[in-house]
Scaffold this motif. Structure first.
Motif: not given
Ligand SMILES: Cc1cc2nc3c(=O)[nH]c(=O)nc-3n(C[C@H](O)[C@H](O)[C@H](O)COP(=O)(O)OP(=O)(O)OC[C@H]3O[C@@H](n4cnc5c(N)ncnc54)[C@H](O)[C@@H]3O)c2cc1C
Length: 429
Positions: A51, A136, A188, A190
């Motif tokens: 959301a 990386i 959780a 989903t």
């Molecule tokens: C059940 C659930 C429901 C949620 N609902 C909501 C919501 O309604 N609203 C909201 O705001 N948030 C919500 N969240 C939170 C939200 O989904 C996360 O905060 C968000 O997806 C995280 O994104 P991110 O890009 O930080 O991390 P990630 O999605 O974990 O992305 C990390 C990236 O880093 C890459 N990576 C890792 N290591 C390396 C490396 N060494 N070299 C290069 N790349 C690397 C991975 O491959 C990936 O592409 C929810 C979370 C959950 C678990």
């Protein structure tokens, strides 16, 4: 097109191609920095949606990416909270309407994989930005630059690294930034659901003793008019039991848990089970590195705050770096990154702790805790100014929003820096 040489130079390396990394990369590239974003674009459906609240929508609209998602989202016009803890003291149910704070909707709900795939497509078509689908394997930090070695043999040198590489961030670890981590006794579950009755754009949270069970409106799909996503926090034991249930029985348990609010329920596609944890990085920046998204902060999905918080990281980082450049300062200098740290710290602290307190208050059946939760919800339901302040805080946050999240963002598009000259538009696997 790919990274053209095994050795590439850019202003900024964004590590991670999840929603946070891709969003930061697009915003930084649009601000005129040359950017390489490295990560695996994961577009697998796992029943997860996000959301996105008003400030996040403004951010995506300011970047011009929102039209890409038109028709793929559902508005959240109202948010209802129903106590299902069985607390001795009755806890009032509350319903907040976006119209009370002069918004048509608090935000929009979208499937996580649809968002990530769309952002990856946009990143691939953004000038100044190379999206490199790889990992990386190592990163080192010099006085003036960072050097990243990729698993496929490429090397990237940049002035600054943005660590958006998720909870087990390699870049954060290599930068020597410690974390405080904790776990919750919850998983959780989903899933995407189709159901008999319309959701009427209302997101409904049932507060149970194992955490919230939330139904969030989803857009209609072909032959499925009424759809919602489910985020149901439960104990590890219950998660294990439900994971083994035949689909029909699981659908019946979901329907019973939500008091048949949406009528007969069917699970639509693959779901997911996610162990709940918390993490807070000790600092948001280090030598030539800034943390963003789940590399910096993790908490359970209560009140849908995680990605919204991450997008505020990105918008704030862009602003700090634009300001530094305008003053002729080094974008990777300690003073520049300290400014980012300062501007983000209180928002992250407030969300992480707010979600933690709300979650733990549900898990505890200690009478005084129930009393305080009930009194808090009563106050929020009855006292207009408090009620509206809570709603605004949820979708727009206190304090000054970053420029990209203000109603009319003030953008300037300086010419691309020389460092970008070796980089074109690309997405490669
Ligand atoms: C059940 C659930 C429901 C949620 N609902 C909501 C919501 O309604 N609203 C909201 O705001 N948030 C919500 N969240 C939170 C939200 O989904 C996360 O905060 C968000 O997806 C995280 O994104 P991110 O890009 O930080 O991390 P990630 O999605 O974990 O992305 C990390 C990236 O880093 C890459 N990576 C890792 N290591 C390396 C490396 N060494 N070299 C290069 N790349 C690397 C991975 O491959 C990936 O592409 C929810 C979370 C959950 C678990």
């Amino acid at each position: 097109m790919s990274l053209r040489t095994p050795e590439t130079q850019a202003d900024i390396l964004v590590a991670g191609a999840g929603a946070a990394g891709l969003s930061a990369a697009i915003a930084l590239a649009q601000a005129g920095f040359s950017v390489v974003c490295v990560g695996h674009v994961d577009t697998r459906a796992n029943g997860r949606t996000v959301a996105l609240f008003e400030a996040s929508l403004r951010f995506y609209k300011a970047l011009g990416v929102w039209p890409h998602f038109r028709g793929k989202t559902a508005p959240l016009a109202r948010i209802a909270m129903i106590d299902a803890t069985g607390a001795r003291l009755p806890v009032p149910s509350v319903c907040f309407a976006a119209s009370e704070i002069d918004l048509a909707a608090f935000g929009e709900n979208i499937e996580n994989n649809v968002l990530v795939e769309g952002l990856a497509d946009i990143a691939s078509a953004t000038g100044n930005l190379v999206l490199h689908e790889g990992m990386i394997s190592d990163i080192s930090f010099d006085a003036d630059a960072i050097h990243a070695a990729l698993a496929d043999g490429h090397c990237i040198t940049a002035t600054l690294a943005v660590a958006a590489d998720g909870r087990n961030s390699l870049v954060r670890t290599k930068a020597g930034i410690g974390t405080r981590s904790w776990t919750y006794p919850q998983i959780a579950f989903t899933a995407l659901l189709s159901h008999a009755k319309p959701h009427r754009n209302i997101s409904t949270e049932f507060h149970t003793r194992s955490g919230p069970c939330t139904l969030v409106p989803l857009r209609a799909a072909e032959n499925k008019l009424n759809r919602s996503s489910l985020v149901w926090l439960m104990s590890a034991g219950e998660a294990e039991r439900r994971r083994a249930l035949p689909q029909l029985l699981l659908e019946q348990e979901i329907e019973a848990q939500v008091d048949s609010l949406l009528g007969k329920i069917e699970i639509d596609g693959p779901g997911g089970f996610f162990p709940m944890a918390g993490m807070s990085a000790n600092r948001l920046s280090g030598h030539r590195v800034a943390l963003c998204g789940e590399a910096a902060h993790i908490f359970p999905p209560l009140a849908a705050q995680g990605l919204n918080l991450s997008l505020r990281d990105s918008a704030a980082l862009v602003e700090v770096l634009e300001d530094a450049r305008a003053l002729g300062a080094d974008i990777g200098a300690a003073t520049t990154l300290k400014a980012y740290d300062n501007v983000r710290r209180s928002d992250i602290f407030l969300r992480t702790n707010g979600v933690d307190i709300l979650n733990r208050s549900l898990l505890s059946n200690f009478f005084p805790v129930d009393f305080l939760r009930g009194a808090g919800l009563f106050a929020f339901s009855m006292i207009g100014p408090l009620r509206r302040a809570l709603m605004r805080e949820g979708v727009l946050t206190h304090g000054t929003l970053p420029r990209l999240m203000r109603e009319r963002p003030l953008r300037h598009f300086p010419p691309s820096s020389h460092a970008s000259s070796s980089i074109g538009m690309s997405r490669r696997g």
